[in-house]
Scaffold this motif. Structure first.
Motif, PDB file in Angstrom:
ATOM      1  N   ALA A  58       0.835  -1.203   0.000  1.00 27.85           N
ATOM      2  CA  ALA A  58       0.000   0.000   0.000  1.00 27.85           C
ATOM      3  C   ALA A  58       0.867   1.249   0.000  1.00 27.85           C
ATOM      4  O   ALA A  58       0.609   2.215  -0.730  1.00 27.85           O
ATOM      5  CB  ALA A  58      -0.933  -0.009   1.212  1.00 27.85           C
ATOM      6  N   LEU A  59       1.930   1.256   0.809  1.00 25.60           N
ATOM      7  CA  LEU A  59       2.831   2.406   0.869  1.00 25.60           C
ATOM      8  C   LEU A  59       3.599   2.580  -0.432  1.00 25.60           C
ATOM      9  O   LEU A  59       3.755   3.701  -0.928  1.00 25.60           O
ATOM     10  CB  LEU A  59       3.821   2.239   2.030  1.00 25.60           C
ATOM     11  CG  LEU A  59       3.258   2.378   3.445  1.00 25.60           C
ATOM     12  CD1 LEU A  59       4.310   1.982   4.463  1.00 25.60           C
ATOM     13  CD2 LEU A  59       2.800   3.810   3.702  1.00 25.60           C
ATOM     14  N   LEU A 119       1.452   2.146  10.069  1.00 29.00           N
ATOM     15  CA  LEU A 119       1.945   2.473   8.732  1.00 29.00           C
ATOM     16  C   LEU A 119       2.975   3.596   8.777  1.00 29.00           C
ATOM     17  O   LEU A 119       3.983   3.562   8.067  1.00 29.00           O
ATOM     18  CB  LEU A 119       0.784   2.888   7.822  1.00 29.00           C
ATOM     19  CG  LEU A 119      -0.099   1.780   7.257  1.00 29.00           C
ATOM     20  CD1 LEU A 119      -1.185   2.384   6.389  1.00 29.00           C
ATOM     21  CD2 LEU A 119       0.712   0.769   6.462  1.00 29.00           C
ATOM     22  N   MET A 120       2.712   4.596   9.612  1.00 26.80           N
ATOM     23  CA  MET A 120       3.642   5.718   9.710  1.00 26.80           C
ATOM     24  C   MET A 120       4.994   5.246  10.257  1.00 26.80           C
ATOM     25  O   MET A 120       6.054   5.681   9.790  1.00 26.80           O
ATOM     26  CB  MET A 120       3.060   6.810  10.598  1.00 26.80           C
ATOM     27  CG  MET A 120       3.851   8.104  10.595  1.00 26.80           C
ATOM     28  SD  MET A 120       3.745   9.029   9.036  1.00 26.80           S
ATOM     29  CE  MET A 120       2.162   9.865   9.262  1.00 26.80           C
ATOM     30  N   ILE A 121       4.964   4.375  11.239  1.00 30.17           N
ATOM     31  CA  ILE A 121       6.205   3.842  11.800  1.00 30.17           C
ATOM     32  C   ILE A 121       6.912   2.952  10.786  1.00 30.17           C
ATOM     33  O   ILE A 121       8.137   3.004  10.628  1.00 30.17           O
ATOM     34  CB  ILE A 121       5.917   3.065  13.095  1.00 30.17           C
ATOM     35  CG1 ILE A 121       5.410   4.026  14.177  1.00 30.17           C
ATOM     36  CG2 ILE A 121       7.161   2.333  13.582  1.00 30.17           C
ATOM     37  CD1 ILE A 121       5.013   3.344  15.471  1.00 30.17           C
ATOM     38  N   LEU A 122       6.130   2.153  10.060  1.00 30.80           N
ATOM     39  CA  LEU A 122       6.701   1.262   9.061  1.00 30.80           C
ATOM     40  C   LEU A 122       7.402   2.041   7.964  1.00 30.80           C
ATOM     41  O   LEU A 122       8.521   1.701   7.561  1.00 30.80           O
ATOM     42  CB  LEU A 122       5.606   0.373   8.457  1.00 30.80           C
ATOM     43  CG  LEU A 122       6.057  -0.645   7.400  1.00 30.80           C
ATOM     44  CD1 LEU A 122       7.025  -1.652   8.018  1.00 30.80           C
ATOM     45  CD2 LEU A 122       4.851  -1.361   6.802  1.00 30.80           C
ATOM     46  N   ILE A 176      10.825   3.237   9.029  1.00 31.34           N
ATOM     47  CA  ILE A 176      11.902   2.252   9.042  1.00 31.34           C
ATOM     48  C   ILE A 176      12.398   1.956   7.641  1.00 31.34           C
ATOM     49  O   ILE A 176      13.600   1.799   7.402  1.00 31.34           O
ATOM     50  CB  ILE A 176      11.425   0.947   9.718  1.00 31.34           C
ATOM     51  CG1 ILE A 176      11.037   1.224  11.169  1.00 31.34           C
ATOM     52  CG2 ILE A 176      12.524  -0.112   9.670  1.00 31.34           C
ATOM     53  CD1 ILE A 176      10.408   0.035  11.858  1.00 31.34           C
ATOM     54  N   ILE A 177      11.484   1.876   6.686  1.00 28.74           N
ATOM     55  CA  ILE A 177      11.870   1.510   5.324  1.00 28.74           C
ATOM     56  C   ILE A 177      11.933   2.749   4.440  1.00 28.74           C
ATOM     57  O   ILE A 177      11.474   2.745   3.306  1.00 28.74           O
ATOM     58  CB  ILE A 177      10.913   0.454   4.729  1.00 28.74           C
ATOM     59  CG1 ILE A 177       9.455   0.939   4.795  1.00 28.74           C
ATOM     60  CG2 ILE A 177      11.057  -0.859   5.448  1.00 28.74           C
ATOM     61  CD1 ILE A 177       8.480  -0.030   4.162  1.00 28.74           C
ATOM     62  N   ALA A 178      12.497   3.828   4.977  1.00 34.90           N
ATOM     63  CA  ALA A 178      12.687   5.074   4.223  1.00 34.90           C
ATOM     64  C   ALA A 178      13.292   4.766   2.857  1.00 34.90           C
ATOM     65  O   ALA A 178      14.021   3.787   2.715  1.00 34.90           O
ATOM     66  CB  ALA A 178      13.590   6.016   5.018  1.00 34.90           C
ATOM     67  N   PRO A 179      13.039   5.537   1.802  1.00 33.37           N
ATOM     68  CA  PRO A 179      12.453   6.873   1.844  1.00 33.37           C
ATOM     69  C   PRO A 179      10.997   6.941   1.386  1.00 33.37           C
ATOM     70  O   PRO A 179      10.628   7.855   0.655  1.00 33.37           O
ATOM     71  CB  PRO A 179      13.351   7.645   0.875  1.00 33.37           C
ATOM     72  CG  PRO A 179      13.659   6.630  -0.185  1.00 33.37           C
ATOM     73  CD  PRO A 179      13.662   5.269   0.495  1.00 33.37           C
ATOM     74  N   LEU A 180      10.158   5.987   1.770  1.00 33.95           N
ATOM     75  CA  LEU A 180       8.750   6.109   1.420  1.00 33.95           C
ATOM     76  C   LEU A 180       8.164   7.358   2.077  1.00 33.95           C
ATOM     77  O   LEU A 180       8.377   7.596   3.259  1.00 33.95           O
ATOM     78  CB  LEU A 180       7.985   4.864   1.886  1.00 33.95           C
ATOM     79  CG  LEU A 180       8.397   3.557   1.220  1.00 33.95           C
ATOM     80  CD1 LEU A 180       7.622   2.390   1.822  1.00 33.95           C
ATOM     81  CD2 LEU A 180       8.145   3.615  -0.278  1.00 33.95           C
ATOM     82  N   SER A 221       2.218   9.750  15.439  1.00 35.84           N
ATOM     83  CA  SER A 221       2.833   8.563  14.837  1.00 35.84           C
ATOM     84  C   SER A 221       4.161   8.906  14.163  1.00 35.84           C
ATOM     85  O   SER A 221       5.101   8.109  14.194  1.00 35.84           O
ATOM     86  CB  SER A 221       1.875   7.917  13.834  1.00 35.84           C
ATOM     87  OG  SER A 221       1.471   8.831  12.836  1.00 35.84           O
ATOM     88  N   ALA A 222       4.257  10.115  13.584  1.00 37.36           N
ATOM     89  CA  ALA A 222       5.527  10.554  13.003  1.00 37.36           C
ATOM     90  C   ALA A 222       6.579  10.726  14.088  1.00 37.36           C
ATOM     91  O   ALA A 222       7.762  10.399  13.884  1.00 37.36           O
ATOM     92  CB  ALA A 222       5.341  11.852  12.225  1.00 37.36           C
TER      93      ALA A 222
END
Length: 230
Positions: free
Chosen positions: A38-39, A65-68, A71-75, A100-101
């Motif tokens: 989804a992201l 989702l915000m935390i995820l 972690i998997i930047a740069p989404l 959440s950010a």
């Protein structure tokens, strides 16, 4: 020192537990994979639909989702902020996105402290991390606040880079809390009224605004340096 140690230990346990759950619990694995898909789509309406599909747990899913994405930047996080505003309204959507950010930024900061530069380079990329180092070299203690005010500066790599410096967490926390608030409020207010491609227009306006802020802040820092030299 003990508080710092316990904080790092708690985050390390949290990350290990999440990794084990992802690897060995099919339902968790499926949920995380769907979340990443989804992201990765970068589709605000698709993310909104994904969050909404969880019904009463929608806010919790959005928080995750915000935390995820951290972690998997740069989404990008702004698509989640727009989705939150559309689903929960300007105020509650902004509060959810902001909190959440902050959680995601905190996690990135401590992950960098725990794992070190080599691991962070794998998460963000060497070139991205190097550019973040440039911000710290240029703006020093003002880096976090300045970068949080600029939507075109990646949010999460700055958090990782800060964790690799000697910056104290409380300074990082408050600079992030204050710096990200204006963009969160603007995105949430607009997101509660606009959908589809319109938010790209608003994003462009936000970037122009951020550039103006950067120019003013850079000028102020330059004048302050000039006074100190004299």
């Amino acid at each position: 020192m003990n508080n710092v140690w316990w904080s790092r230990a708690a985050i390390a346990v949290l990350v290990i537990t999440a990794a084990l759950a992802w690897a060995f619990i099919p339902a968790v694995n499926l949920f995380i994979n769907h979340s990443i898909a989804a992201l990765a789509s970068l589709d605000q309406q698709g993310i909104e639909h994904f969050i909404h599909s969880w019904g009463p747990q929608a806010a919790v899913v959005s928080f995750f989702l915000m935390i995820l994405q951290a972690i998997i930047a740069p989404l990008p996080a702004f698509v989640i902020t727009f989705a939150n505003a559309s689903l929960f309204g300007a105020f509650w959507g902004a509060l959810l996105s902001w909190s959440s950010a902050m959680a995601g930024a905190t996690l990135c900061f401590y992950l960098a402290r725990i794992l070190g530069r080599e691991a962070v380079e794998k998460l963000t990329g060497k070139s991205v991390l190097k550019s973040m180092d440039g911000f710290f070299a240029r703006y020093g203690k003002h880096t976090i606040l300045i970068c949080r005010l600029l939507p075109f500066v990646p949010f999460d790599p700055i958090s990782y880079a800060a964790g690799l410096t000697s910056l104290r967490f409380r300074h990082f926390f408050w600079a992030t809390a204050i710096g990200q608030l204006p963009a969160t409020v603007v995105y949430s207010w607009v997101g509660s009224m606009l959908t589809g491609g319109t938010f790209w227009f608003v994003t462009g306006l936000s970037i122009l605004f951020a550039l103006s802020v950067l120019i003013v802040m850079a000028k102020s820092l330059w004048l302050a340096r000039g006074k100190n030299e004299h």
